[in-house]
Design a protein around this motif. Structure first.
Motif, PDB file in Angstrom:
ATOM      1  N   ASN A  50       0.824  -1.221   0.000  1.00  0.00           N
ATOM      2  CA  ASN A  50       0.000   0.000   0.000  1.00  0.00           C
ATOM      3  C   ASN A  50       0.854   1.266   0.000  1.00  0.00           C
ATOM      4  OD1 ASN A  50       0.833   0.468   2.638  1.00  0.00           O
ATOM      5  ND2 ASN A  50      -1.151   0.081   3.557  1.00  0.00           N
ATOM      6  N   TRP A  51       2.176   1.101  -0.138  1.00  0.00           N
ATOM      7  CA  TRP A  51       3.133   2.198  -0.274  1.00  0.00           C
ATOM      8  C   TRP A  51       3.331   2.979   1.009  1.00  0.00           C
ATOM      9  CZ3 TRP A  51       4.990  -0.202  -3.930  1.00  0.00           C
ATOM     10  CH2 TRP A  51       4.191  -0.761  -4.924  1.00  0.00           C
ATOM     11  N   ILE A 122       4.939   8.453  -4.982  1.00  0.00           N
ATOM     12  CA  ILE A 122       4.600   8.573  -3.554  1.00  0.00           C
ATOM     13  C   ILE A 122       5.487   7.737  -2.644  1.00  0.00           C
ATOM     14  CG2 ILE A 122       2.199   9.219  -3.975  1.00  0.00           C
ATOM     15  CD1 ILE A 122       1.421   6.311  -3.286  1.00  0.00           C
ATOM     16  N   THR A 123       6.388   6.931  -3.204  1.00  0.00           N
ATOM     17  CA  THR A 123       7.263   6.116  -2.366  1.00  0.00           C
ATOM     18  C   THR A 123       8.571   6.849  -2.082  1.00  0.00           C
ATOM     19  OG1 THR A 123       8.087   4.991  -4.347  1.00  0.00           O
ATOM     20  CG2 THR A 123       6.323   3.902  -3.113  1.00  0.00           C
ATOM     21  N   ASP A 124       9.262   6.384  -1.058  1.00  0.00           N
ATOM     22  CA  ASP A 124      10.538   6.998  -0.693  1.00  0.00           C
ATOM     23  C   ASP A 124      11.684   6.044  -1.028  1.00  0.00           C
ATOM     24  OD1 ASP A 124      10.543   5.060   1.316  1.00  0.00           O
ATOM     25  OD2 ASP A 124       9.887   6.459   2.861  1.00  0.00           O
ATOM     26  N   ASP A 125      12.864   6.331  -0.467  1.00  0.00           N
ATOM     27  CA  ASP A 125      14.058   5.554  -0.787  1.00  0.00           C
ATOM     28  C   ASP A 125      14.047   4.135  -0.232  1.00  0.00           C
ATOM     29  OD1 ASP A 125      15.106   7.612  -2.249  1.00  0.00           O
ATOM     30  OD2 ASP A 125      16.398   8.369  -0.642  1.00  0.00           O
ATOM     31  N   HIS A 126      13.060   3.788   0.573  1.00  0.00           N
ATOM     32  CA  HIS A 126      12.958   2.409   1.047  1.00  0.00           C
ATOM     33  C   HIS A 126      12.623   1.449  -0.096  1.00  0.00           C
ATOM     34  CE1 HIS A 126      12.212   4.478   4.982  1.00  0.00           C
ATOM     35  NE2 HIS A 126      13.063   3.540   5.350  1.00  0.00           N
ATOM     36  N   TYR A 127      11.969   1.950  -1.132  1.00  0.00           N
ATOM     37  CA  TYR A 127      11.545   1.137  -2.273  1.00  0.00           C
ATOM     38  C   TYR A 127      12.600   1.286  -3.364  1.00  0.00           C
ATOM     39  CZ  TYR A 127       7.127   1.286   0.234  1.00  0.00           C
ATOM     40  OH  TYR A 127       6.160   1.174   1.197  1.00  0.00           O
ATOM     41  N   GLN A 128      13.265   0.188  -3.690  1.00  0.00           N
ATOM     42  CA  GLN A 128      14.421   0.250  -4.577  1.00  0.00           C
ATOM     43  C   GLN A 128      14.284  -0.703  -5.756  1.00  0.00           C
ATOM     44  OE1 GLN A 128      17.603   2.034  -4.085  1.00  0.00           O
ATOM     45  NE2 GLN A 128      16.168   3.233  -2.864  1.00  0.00           N
ATOM     46  N   GLU A 129      15.083  -0.440  -6.782  1.00  0.00           N
ATOM     47  CA  GLU A 129      15.232  -1.344  -7.898  1.00  0.00           C
ATOM     48  C   GLU A 129      16.610  -1.976  -7.812  1.00  0.00           C
ATOM     49  OE1 GLU A 129      14.023   2.028  -8.670  1.00  0.00           O
ATOM     50  OE2 GLU A 129      12.174   0.973  -8.159  1.00  0.00           O
ATOM     51  N   GLY A 130      16.731  -3.125  -8.428  1.00  0.00           N
ATOM     52  CA  GLY A 130      18.038  -3.743  -8.545  1.00  0.00           C
ATOM     53  C   GLY A 130      18.843  -3.048  -9.627  1.00  0.00           C
ATOM     54  N   THR A 131      20.090  -3.432  -9.752  1.00  0.00           N
ATOM     55  CA  THR A 131      20.958  -2.833 -10.766  1.00  0.00           C
ATOM     56  C   THR A 131      21.546  -3.874 -11.709  1.00  0.00           C
ATOM     57  OG1 THR A 131      22.837  -2.956  -9.251  1.00  0.00           O
ATOM     58  CG2 THR A 131      21.597  -0.881  -9.300  1.00  0.00           C
ATOM     59  N   ALA A 132      21.586  -5.118 -11.288  1.00  0.00           N
ATOM     60  CA  ALA A 132      22.245  -6.166 -12.065  1.00  0.00           C
ATOM     61  C   ALA A 132      21.240  -7.023 -12.829  1.00  0.00           C
ATOM     62  CB  ALA A 132      23.077  -7.048 -11.147  1.00  0.00           C
TER      63      ALA A 132
END
Length: 192
Positions: A50-51, A122-132
């Motif tokens: 729910n973000w 609406i999300t902050d830095d807790h929600y991330q994407e991978g890089t590899a």
């Protein structure tokens, strides 16, 4: 190598139910496939977040969680390797991840690289994407994982034309060779 593409019902926020669906499919696939694959975020449900970080961090699991250990044990019990999407927690970060479990151990963990898995406005830095987007070996074949928007946001990394339809489809060279009807619990078995 035989791969099963599972098109099964899940319920958002109902990990116990979703685990039962995974085990049901594993029982049916036992002896028929080497690897059984489920979709993105299947474990928690595609719309389980729910973000709100305080809520979402409780839904996410770590790579070493009790739930992941149960999934690893299930691959030994049913003699079927498993690949599935889940919301991963790593320290204070959350990812849309995809685990490949082989013979009771986590063989590969992929973190989606495209940002479309989250409400990024609406999300902050807790929600991330991978890089590899690293490849890995499974049963003597080199494999690479992509989730949903990865295919059209980064087609050069995955050598695709960016086409994706959802559901259980088997694509080769841009052509659909096999598919399952929507809203039907089945396993599409393909030879890879």
């Amino acid at each position: 190598m035989k791969i099963g593409l599972a098109s099964y019902r899940f319920i958002n926020h109902q990990v116990a139910y979703n685990l039962s669906q995974i085990k049901k499919a594993m029982r049916l696939a036992s002896g028929k496939v080497d690897l059984l694959c489920f979709g993105e975020s299947f474990l928690q449900g595609f719309d389980a977040l729910n973000w709100n970080y305080d809520h979402d961090k409780e839904i996410a699991i770590t790579q070493t969680s009790a739930i992941m250990r149960k999934l690893c044990e299930a691959t030994l019990r049913y003699q079927v390797d498993l690949a599935l999407g889940y919301i991963e927690k790593s320290q204070d970060r959350l990812y849309s991840s995809y685990a490949v479990i082989e013979r009771g151990r986590l063989l590969h963990n992929y973190r989606r690289i495209s940002r479309g898995w989250k409400e990024f406005r609406i999300t902050d830095d807790h929600y991330q994407e991978g890089t590899a987007t690293t490849a890995f070996w499974y049963h003597g074949q080199k494999l690479q994982i992509a989730l949903c928007g990865d295919l059209w946001d980064f087609p050069e990394r995955f050598k695709t034309d960016g086409v994706s339809h959802g559901g259980a489809f088997y694509f080769v060279g841009g052509a659909t060779l096999q598919k399952l009807p929507y809203d039907e619990e089945r396993i599409l078995i393909v030879d890879a």
